[in-house]
Motif scaffolding. Structure first.
Motif, mmCIF file in Angstrom:
data_model
loop_
_atom_site.group_PDB
_atom_site.id
_atom_site.type_symbol
_atom_site.label_atom_id
_atom_site.label_comp_id
_atom_site.label_asym_id
_atom_site.label_seq_id
_atom_site.Cartn_x
_atom_site.Cartn_y
_atom_site.Cartn_z
ATOM 1 N N ASP A 281 30.270 7.517 -32.823
ATOM 2 C CA ASP A 281 30.020 6.866 -34.110
ATOM 3 C C ASP A 281 30.295 7.916 -35.187
ATOM 4 N N MET A 282 31.278 7.676 -36.030
ATOM 5 C CA MET A 282 31.670 8.689 -37.005
ATOM 6 C C MET A 282 30.649 8.855 -38.131
ATOM 7 N N GLN A 283 29.629 8.007 -38.165
ATOM 8 C CA GLN A 283 28.550 8.200 -39.140
ATOM 9 C C GLN A 283 27.427 9.062 -38.579
ATOM 10 N N SER A 284 27.053 8.803 -37.312
ATOM 11 C CA SER A 284 25.910 9.509 -36.719
ATOM 12 C C SER A 284 26.308 10.592 -35.731
ATOM 13 N N GLY A 285 27.516 10.500 -35.173
ATOM 14 C CA GLY A 285 27.924 11.425 -34.117
ATOM 15 C C GLY A 285 27.463 11.006 -32.736
ATOM 16 N N SER A 286 26.757 9.871 -32.642
ATOM 17 C CA SER A 286 26.261 9.401 -31.348
ATOM 18 C C SER A 286 27.405 8.822 -30.512
ATOM 19 N N PRO A 287 27.352 8.998 -29.199
ATOM 20 C CA PRO A 287 28.356 8.355 -28.344
ATOM 21 C C PRO A 287 28.252 6.841 -28.432
ATOM 22 N N GLN A 288 29.389 6.168 -28.350
ATOM 23 C CA GLN A 288 29.428 4.714 -28.323
ATOM 24 C C GLN A 288 30.153 4.264 -27.054
ATOM 25 N N PHE A 289 29.679 3.150 -26.494
ATOM 26 C CA PHE A 289 30.288 2.643 -25.264
ATOM 27 C C PHE A 289 30.493 1.142 -25.391
ATOM 28 N N GLY A 290 31.443 0.625 -24.615
ATOM 29 C CA GLY A 290 31.794 -0.780 -24.722
ATOM 30 C C GLY A 290 32.560 -1.065 -25.995
ATOM 31 N N THR A 291 33.300 -0.068 -26.487
ATOM 32 C CA THR A 291 34.043 -0.214 -27.737
ATOM 33 C C THR A 291 35.460 -0.723 -27.466
ATOM 34 N N PRO A 292 36.105 -1.310 -28.489
ATOM 35 C CA PRO A 292 37.505 -1.706 -28.309
ATOM 36 C C PRO A 292 38.396 -0.527 -27.911
ATOM 37 N N GLU A 293 38.113 0.655 -28.483
ATOM 38 C CA GLU A 293 38.939 1.823 -28.191
ATOM 39 C C GLU A 293 38.821 2.246 -26.731
ATOM 40 N N SER A 294 37.591 2.171 -26.180
ATOM 41 C CA SER A 294 37.430 2.542 -24.768
ATOM 42 C C SER A 294 38.138 1.545 -23.868
ATOM 43 N N GLY A 295 38.149 0.255 -24.270
ATOM 44 C CA GLY A 295 38.867 -0.747 -23.494
ATOM 45 C C GLY A 295 40.359 -0.493 -23.490
ATOM 46 N N ILE A 296 40.910 -0.173 -24.659
ATOM 47 C CA ILE A 296 42.333 0.154 -24.744
ATOM 48 C C ILE A 296 42.637 1.388 -23.889
ATOM 49 N N GLY A 297 41.761 2.390 -23.969
ATOM 50 C CA GLY A 297 41.955 3.597 -23.164
ATOM 51 C C GLY A 297 41.998 3.301 -21.683
ATOM 52 N N LEU A 298 41.135 2.379 -21.227
ATOM 53 C CA LEU A 298 41.136 1.987 -19.811
ATOM 54 C C LEU A 298 42.471 1.361 -19.404
ATOM 55 N N LEU A 299 42.949 0.435 -20.215
ATOM 56 C CA LEU A 299 44.215 -0.222 -19.894
ATOM 57 C C LEU A 299 45.355 0.790 -19.841
ATOM 58 N N CYS A 300 45.376 1.710 -20.797
ATOM 59 C CA CYS A 300 46.425 2.735 -20.817
ATOM 60 C C CYS A 300 46.319 3.660 -19.604
ATOM 61 N N THR A 301 45.096 4.092 -19.286
ATOM 62 C CA THR A 301 44.929 5.071 -18.224
ATOM 63 C C THR A 301 45.285 4.494 -16.865
ATOM 64 N N GLY A 302 44.974 3.213 -16.631
ATOM 65 C CA GLY A 302 45.397 2.599 -15.380
ATOM 66 C C GLY A 302 46.899 2.654 -15.214
ATOM 67 N N GLN A 303 47.619 2.350 -16.280
ATOM 68 C CA GLN A 303 49.080 2.393 -16.238
ATOM 69 C C GLN A 303 49.574 3.817 -16.031
ATOM 70 N N ILE A 304 48.924 4.774 -16.681
ATOM 71 C CA ILE A 304 49.310 6.187 -16.537
ATOM 72 C C ILE A 304 49.093 6.666 -15.106
ATOM 73 N N ALA A 305 47.930 6.368 -14.527
ATOM 74 C CA ALA A 305 47.639 6.807 -13.155
ATOM 75 C C ALA A 305 48.647 6.219 -12.179
ATOM 76 N N ARG A 306 48.983 4.942 -12.357
ATOM 77 C CA ARG A 306 49.977 4.331 -11.468
ATOM 78 C C ARG A 306 51.337 5.008 -11.595
ATOM 79 N N SER A 307 51.666 5.508 -12.793
ATOM 80 C CA SER A 307 52.956 6.178 -12.971
ATOM 81 C C SER A 307 53.033 7.465 -12.161
ATOM 82 N N PHE A 308 51.877 8.062 -11.848
ATOM 83 C CA PHE A 308 51.831 9.250 -11.001
ATOM 84 C C PHE A 308 51.534 8.902 -9.539
ATOM 85 N N ASN A 309 51.448 7.610 -9.248
ATOM 86 C CA ASN A 309 51.187 7.129 -7.882
ATOM 87 C C ASN A 309 49.845 7.625 -7.369
ATOM 88 N N LEU A 310 48.836 7.599 -8.247
ATOM 89 C CA LEU A 310 47.509 8.101 -7.901
ATOM 90 C C LEU A 310 46.466 6.995 -8.017
#
Length: 479
Positions: A281-310
């Motif tokens: 949270d850019m106001q408090s500095g507290s970690p946030q979870f279940g955010t749109p950004e974390s969801g996008i990161g998950l989708l990207c990382t799955g594709q990245i891991a598959r590109s390395f066959n891992l």
């Protein structure tokens, strides 16, 4: 048996985006470098031609790719009950409980976690077929000695469940202890080398540093042929830049350098490309979870891991809520949906996570199992054939009728739809008559009943005696 996700993967990165990320991670490893805080790791990387400047190592990206290519694309994990063996990789999705919280919540009470809580979560994990493992530190038993509690946790996971469990990574000696216990369970080092029995979480001290405890534990497990989940710990705005592309490039750099080190130690050892990516949270500095950004990161990382066959680890029931409320549920679903869409192979934190990972919650554990089972149903492909078209049911019912009493319905009503065990669909009057219980209250009743009905899985008496003796001996040396 693992859940098999045959649904198409949701891939959002174009070829151009992947090429940009490749340029990014290669510049990080070759121009900035990664710190390794264990001398043996520095020596090993120097011996293999990488540029060492103190604790910092600058890598040849092509050497990294050559090492990473040695890792298998999938592997099996054996459980004490062979029916609970799983595959990590491919289309398999494997699920474990929450990992790491020092606190527990039951009802309205938030308190320090105890060993009794740890045992209870083991029992709950055993009671739900949807969970493949209790996981590792499902809660931190603060009433036990810090020096020896890893023995008690491994013993509980091994005896109260007959599913696989995670290794301890606090110290290299802890790792050795859990490996030794696994050898007792499965009949020696050769047995667990042939088919691994433990999986362990190795977190990067992001940004761009692998600390000594994580590296020393990694070495013990890798040399024993046990898979490790090499995971950058990234909260955008704190441990990585605030943009997703920059964070993904850092994640690749950190993960691949750890994986390359593991493959240099033991070429061909099983490994998992790990991801723990969210934002603050850019106001408090507290970690946030279940955010749109974390969801996008998950989708990207799955594709990245598959590109390395891992194989790929990510996702879970992550949320920032303090209690079992609407926020805890919708943030969990915001993470679990991309977890399934990206085809995540090893899902930690599936059940019980609350308050940004500080709390293991009994009621949330039950809610998360309902979410998990619902998603498993949603991600099971439909069968299309002549029988599934139910033409005879249309002939029987005709125009303007209903299908409640049709033969087709009567033959299938018990299992034609997912049957929720927590969700309530009563009309208002019946709901009021039965106590007007909300989700949290119903989940509380369910977990209490599950613990009352729990039956400990059978265990070979000789194996249990040998485990008892090992734990007693090691505790006498440590406490």
């Amino acid at each position: 048996m693992s859940f098999i996700n045959k649904m198409p993967r949701y891939e959002i990165l174009s070829e151009e985006s992947m090429a940009t990320l490749t340029l990014g991670w290669k510049r990080i490893v070759s121009e900035i470098g990664i710190e390794f805080m264990s001398p043996w790791a520095i020596d090993l990387l120097r011996e293999n031609g990488q540029t060492v400047e103190g604790d910092n190592v600058k890598f040849d990206p092509e050497w990294i790719l050559k090492q990473v290519a040695k890792a298998p694309s999938q592997f099996n994990l054996q459980a004490r009950n062979p029916k609970n063996n799983v595959q990590i990789g491919g289309d398999s999705m494997v699920f474990g409980g929450v990992y790491g919280p020092p606190f527990v919540r039951e009802g309205d009470v938030r308190r320090d976690a105890t060993f009794k809580d740890y045992e209870n979560f083991c029992k709950l994990a055993q009671s739900y077929d949807a969970l493949d493992s209790v996981g590792g530190v499902v809660c931190e038993p603060n009433d036990l000695s810090l020096d020896s509690r890893h023995l008690d946790m491994a013993y509980a996971a091994a005896t109260l469940t007959d599913k696989f469990f995670m290794g301890n990574v606090v110290t290299a000696q802890n790792a050795k202890d859990v490996i030794a216990m696994s050898e007792i369970i499965f009949g020696g080092r050769k047995s667990i080398e042939n088919t691994p029995a433990l999986i362990s979480l190795i977190n990067c001290n992001s940004p761009l540093r692998w600390d000594d405890r994580m590296l020393d534990s990694l070495r013990e497990y890798v040399l024993a042929g046990q898979p490790v989940v090499v995971t950058p710990f990234l909260l955008m705005g704190a441990m990585s830049p605030v943009t997703i592309p920059a964070t993904l490039a850092q994640q690749i750099a950190e993960a691949l350098t750890g994986i390359a080190l593991a493959q240099t130690l033991n070429p061909g050892c099983p490994i998992v490309f790990g991801s723990f990516l969210s934002n603050i949270d850019m106001q408090s500095g507290s970690p946030q979870f279940g955010t749109p950004e974390s969801g996008i990161g998950l989708l990207c990382t799955g594709q990245i891991a598959r590109s390395f066959n891992l194989p790929f680890r990510g996702g879970g029931g992550l949320n920032s809520s303090q209690t079992v409320d609407a926020q805890s549920a919708y943030q969990t679903m915001m993470t679990m949906m991309p977890t399934f869409l990206s085809g995540t192979n090893w899902v930690m934190h599936t059940a019980g996570w609350l308050e940004g990972g500080l709390v293991s919650c009994y009621e949330k554990f039950v809610v998360d199992i309902e979410i998990l089972q619902s998603l498993m149903t949603e991600f099971t492909p439909l069968e299309f054939n002549v029988e599934s078209l139910a033409f005879d049911a249309h002939v029987e019912v005709g125009h303007g009728g209903h299908f409640l009493g049709a033969a087709h319905t009567m033959e299938r009503f018990r299992d034609c739809f997912y049957r929720p065990f927590l969700t309530n669909s009563d009309n208002y009057e019946r709901w009021m008559r039965l106590g007007a219980k909300d989700t949290k209250a119903r989940a509380s009743e369910i977990y209490i009943k599950k613990l009352e009905e729990y039956v400990q899985p059978e265990i070979d008496p000789r194996m249990k005696q040998e485990l008892d003796e090992f734990v007693a001996k090691r505790k006498s040396q440590l406490d």
